[in-house]
Design a protein around this motif. Structure first.
Motif, PDB file in Angstrom:
ATOM      1  N   SER A  42       5.696  36.919 -34.520  1.00 37.23           N
ATOM      2  CA  SER A  42       6.374  36.708 -35.801  1.00 37.23           C
ATOM      3  C   SER A  42       7.353  37.839 -36.064  1.00 37.23           C
ATOM      4  N   THR A  43       7.999  37.763 -37.211  1.00 31.78           N
ATOM      5  CA  THR A  43       9.073  38.683 -37.546  1.00 31.78           C
ATOM      6  C   THR A  43       8.541  40.054 -37.963  1.00 31.78           C
ATOM      7  N   ALA A  44       9.444  41.025 -37.978  1.00 32.23           N
ATOM      8  CA  ALA A  44       9.094  42.366 -38.447  1.00 32.23           C
ATOM      9  C   ALA A  44       8.634  42.293 -39.897  1.00 32.23           C
ATOM     10  N   GLY A  45       7.565  43.027 -40.214  1.00 40.90           N
ATOM     11  CA  GLY A  45       7.027  43.027 -41.566  1.00 40.90           C
ATOM     12  C   GLY A  45       5.967  41.985 -41.812  1.00 40.90           C
ATOM     13  N   THR A  66       2.791  54.210 -23.774  1.00 42.53           N
ATOM     14  CA  THR A  66       3.880  53.832 -24.666  1.00 42.53           C
ATOM     15  C   THR A  66       3.852  52.323 -24.841  1.00 42.53           C
ATOM     16  N   ILE A  67       3.742  51.868 -26.076  1.00 43.17           N
ATOM     17  CA  ILE A  67       3.688  50.436 -26.378  1.00 43.17           C
ATOM     18  C   ILE A  67       4.999  50.036 -27.051  1.00 43.17           C
ATOM     19  N   VAL A  68       5.698  49.088 -26.462  1.00 49.12           N
ATOM     20  CA  VAL A  68       6.974  48.616 -26.990  1.00 49.12           C
ATOM     21  C   VAL A  68       6.751  47.282 -27.689  1.00 49.12           C
ATOM     22  N   ILE A  69       7.073  47.214 -28.972  1.00 51.46           N
ATOM     23  CA  ILE A  69       6.896  45.977 -29.743  1.00 51.46           C
ATOM     24  C   ILE A  69       8.049  45.028 -29.470  1.00 51.46           C
ATOM     25  N   ASP A  70       7.722  43.782 -29.144  1.00 47.38           N
ATOM     26  CA  ASP A  70       8.722  42.746 -28.869  1.00 47.38           C
ATOM     27  C   ASP A  70       8.448  41.553 -29.781  1.00 47.38           C
ATOM     28  N   ASN A  71       9.180  41.462 -30.893  1.00 50.17           N
ATOM     29  CA  ASN A  71       8.984  40.368 -31.847  1.00 50.17           C
ATOM     30  C   ASN A  71       9.619  39.082 -31.335  1.00 50.17           C
ATOM     31  N   LYS A  72       8.809  38.047 -31.199  1.00 48.84           N
ATOM     32  CA  LYS A  72       9.291  36.729 -30.763  1.00 48.84           C
ATOM     33  C   LYS A  72       8.739  35.665 -31.708  1.00 48.84           C
ATOM     34  N   PRO A  73       9.348  35.507 -32.901  1.00 45.28           N
ATOM     35  CA  PRO A  73       8.859  34.496 -33.842  1.00 45.28           C
ATOM     36  C   PRO A  73       9.242  33.091 -33.397  1.00 45.28           C
ATOM     37  N   GLY A  74       8.542  32.118 -33.961  1.00 43.36           N
ATOM     38  CA  GLY A  74       8.903  30.728 -33.718  1.00 43.36           C
ATOM     39  C   GLY A  74       7.726  29.862 -33.353  1.00 43.36           C
ATOM     40  N   ALA A  75       7.733  28.634 -33.878  1.00 47.47           N
ATOM     41  CA  ALA A  75       6.727  27.611 -33.554  1.00 47.47           C
ATOM     42  C   ALA A  75       5.312  28.086 -33.830  1.00 47.47           C
ATOM     43  N   GLY A  76       5.141  28.846 -34.918  1.00 50.01           N
ATOM     44  CA  GLY A  76       3.808  29.280 -35.312  1.00 50.01           C
ATOM     45  C   GLY A  76       3.116  30.174 -34.308  1.00 50.01           C
ATOM     46  N   GLY A  77       3.899  30.880 -33.481  1.00 54.47           N
ATOM     47  CA  GLY A  77       3.337  31.780 -32.484  1.00 54.47           C
ATOM     48  C   GLY A  77       3.454  31.279 -31.064  1.00 54.47           C
ATOM     49  N   ALA A 188       8.217  23.880 -43.881  1.00 53.50           N
ATOM     50  CA  ALA A 188       7.992  24.822 -42.783  1.00 53.50           C
ATOM     51  C   ALA A 188       8.873  26.059 -42.908  1.00 53.50           C
ATOM     52  N   TYR A 189       8.292  27.212 -42.515  1.00 57.11           N
ATOM     53  CA  TYR A 189       9.015  28.490 -42.520  1.00 57.11           C
ATOM     54  C   TYR A 189       8.751  29.227 -41.207  1.00 57.11           C
ATOM     55  N   ALA A 190       9.665  30.127 -40.872  1.00 60.01           N
ATOM     56  CA  ALA A 190       9.593  30.822 -39.586  1.00 60.01           C
ATOM     57  C   ALA A 190       8.499  31.874 -39.547  1.00 60.01           C
ATOM     58  N   GLY A 191       8.185  32.477 -40.685  1.00 60.63           N
ATOM     59  CA  GLY A 191       7.194  33.544 -40.696  1.00 60.63           C
ATOM     60  C   GLY A 191       6.597  33.753 -42.064  1.00 60.63           C
ATOM     61  N   THR A 192       5.587  34.615 -42.136  1.00 62.60           N
ATOM     62  CA  THR A 192       4.901  34.882 -43.391  1.00 62.60           C
ATOM     63  C   THR A 192       5.825  35.435 -44.471  1.00 62.60           C
ATOM     64  N   PRO A 193       6.705  36.417 -44.170  1.00 66.16           N
ATOM     65  CA  PRO A 193       7.575  36.938 -45.230  1.00 66.16           C
ATOM     66  C   PRO A 193       8.434  35.856 -45.879  1.00 66.16           C
ATOM     67  N   GLN A 194       8.944  34.934 -45.048  1.00 64.90           N
ATOM     68  CA  GLN A 194       9.773  33.851 -45.586  1.00 64.90           C
ATOM     69  C   GLN A 194       8.949  32.903 -46.458  1.00 64.90           C
ATOM     70  N   ALA A 195       7.719  32.639 -46.042  1.00 65.07           N
ATOM     71  CA  ALA A 195       6.853  31.751 -46.818  1.00 65.07           C
ATOM     72  C   ALA A 195       6.501  32.366 -48.167  1.00 65.07           C
ATOM     73  N   ILE A 196       6.208  33.668 -48.165  1.00 71.61           N
ATOM     74  CA  ILE A 196       5.887  34.348 -49.425  1.00 71.61           C
ATOM     75  C   ILE A 196       7.081  34.318 -50.373  1.00 71.61           C
ATOM     76  N   LEU A 197       8.253  34.629 -49.834  1.00 68.72           N
ATOM     77  CA  LEU A 197       9.463  34.622 -50.656  1.00 68.72           C
ATOM     78  C   LEU A 197       9.697  33.242 -51.262  1.00 68.72           C
ATOM     79  N   ALA A 198       9.408  32.202 -50.486  1.00 64.38           N
ATOM     80  CA  ALA A 198       9.607  30.834 -50.974  1.00 64.38           C
ATOM     81  C   ALA A 198       8.690  30.533 -52.151  1.00 64.38           C
TER      82      ALA A 198
END
Length: 328
Positions: A42-45, A66-77, A188-198
């Motif tokens: 999902s998205t950052a945040g 070293t852990i590199v975060i790679d955000n790949k949102p879409g299709a509920g994971g 439908a929304y892409a991620g949790t932040p978008q759903a909350i804002l809605a």
């Protein structure tokens, strides 16, 4: 082929296997020798992103990786899970998955781009947290009884936010609809932040979302929490009853997060990764960080993780069939 030739061929094959095992052992012993990519669904945040960054810091402190975060949102994971499934099985790509991509999506999607059983290695079910049914503050319903009455009075009026076709937040709302005999329209929304804002903006009326994501908005009075979709009440939102208390048994839709790797990742690396994650998550400092985000540490074995996934598949199958839930 003579007996001697067959014996020579068998010895050659055995030698190749021994060499391969030796190579894998050496690779595992040297792991990690470069940064590990952690794919986040999902998205950052978002809730998984918050967890990913806490975990990355803890692993870096504990094992020096070293852990590199790679955000790949879409299709509920599912986009992120597919990226992990298709990655080289060398221990340098792992991912976080919510319940949907391993559970309900396998029932809903006829052509998933990945096969969880064949393309993924389960490492550990890392953390879990409750989902909370929240409504926009301007909605008149002050409790679940009033909400259900409103839904029954105007069955085509109300909407709810969901992330992905097989997401727990969607299935939670579908269970509410089923048990109350009402209707709602999914948006439908892409991620949790978008759903909350809605929900906050009034674009939709309600949602069932992770406690970490909604607690601040509830405390600020921008969202109203009506019920906890878990077996027990929240320690933070203690005044909010569970759906079971409100006469809706069986609506337990916790948002767990598990760690996965590509199938074929050397078992020694999977075992060490699970051990390092368990050690990192159970450190007092990390556990406290997770607690402030309403996340409960699980840190299970791969076998226990598999049982959780199978339990979800069994539980959601009946709902999907009776409700006629699809990916549209």
């Amino acid at each position: 082929m003579s007996k001697r030739e067959r014996l020579a061929r068998a010895c050659k094959a055995a030698g190749a296997i021994v060499a391969l095992c030796g190579s894998m052992m050496a690779h595992a012993e040297n792991w990690p020798s470069r940064p590990i990519k952690l794919v986040v669904p999902s998205t950052a945040g978002s809730t998984p992103d918050v967890f990913a960054r806490i975990l990355a810091d803890a692993l870096h402190a504990g094992m020096g990786a070293t852990i590199v975060i790679d955000n790949k949102p879409g299709a509920g994971g599912a986009v992120a899970v597919n990226a992990v499934a298709k990655a080289p099985p060398d221990g340098y790509t792992v991912g976080i998955t919510p319940p949907g991509p391993l559970g309900a999506d396998t029932l809903l999607q006829k052509r998933l781009p990945y096969d969880p059983a064949r393309e993924l290695a389960l490492v550990t079910l890392a953390v879990t947290q409750a989902n909370v049914l929240v409504v926009r503050d301007s909605l008149k319903a002050q409790d679940m009884g009033q909400l259900i009455s409103a839904l029954q009075k105007d069955p085509d009026k109300y909407t709810y936010a969901a992330i992905g076709a097989g997401s727990v937040n969607r299935l939670c709302m579908e269970l509410v609809i089923q048990q109350s005999g009402t209707k709602m329209t999914r948006v439908a929304y892409a991620g949790t932040p978008q759903a909350i804002l809605a929900v906050v903006s009034g674009e939709v009326d309600m949602a069932c979302l992770p406690e970490q994501a909604v607690a601040a908005q509830v405390r600020a009075g921008k969202l109203r929490a009506l019920a906890i979709a878990s077996a027990r009440r929240s320690a933070v939102l203690a005044a909010v009853p569970t759906l079971k208390e409100l006469g809706m048994p069986g609506i337990e839709a916790d948002s767990w997060m598990g760690i996965i790797a590509p199938a074929g990742t050397p078992p020694a690396i999977v075992n060490r990764l699970r051990s390092e994650i368990a050690q990192a998550l159970t450190q007092a400092q990390t556990r406290e960080k997770l607690r402030t985000q309403f996340m409960e540490v699980v840190a299970s074995t791969p076998e226990a993780f598999a049982r959780t996934v199978q339990g979800d598949v069994t539980r959601w199958k009946s709902l999907i069939q009776t409700r006629g839930i699809s990916v549209d």
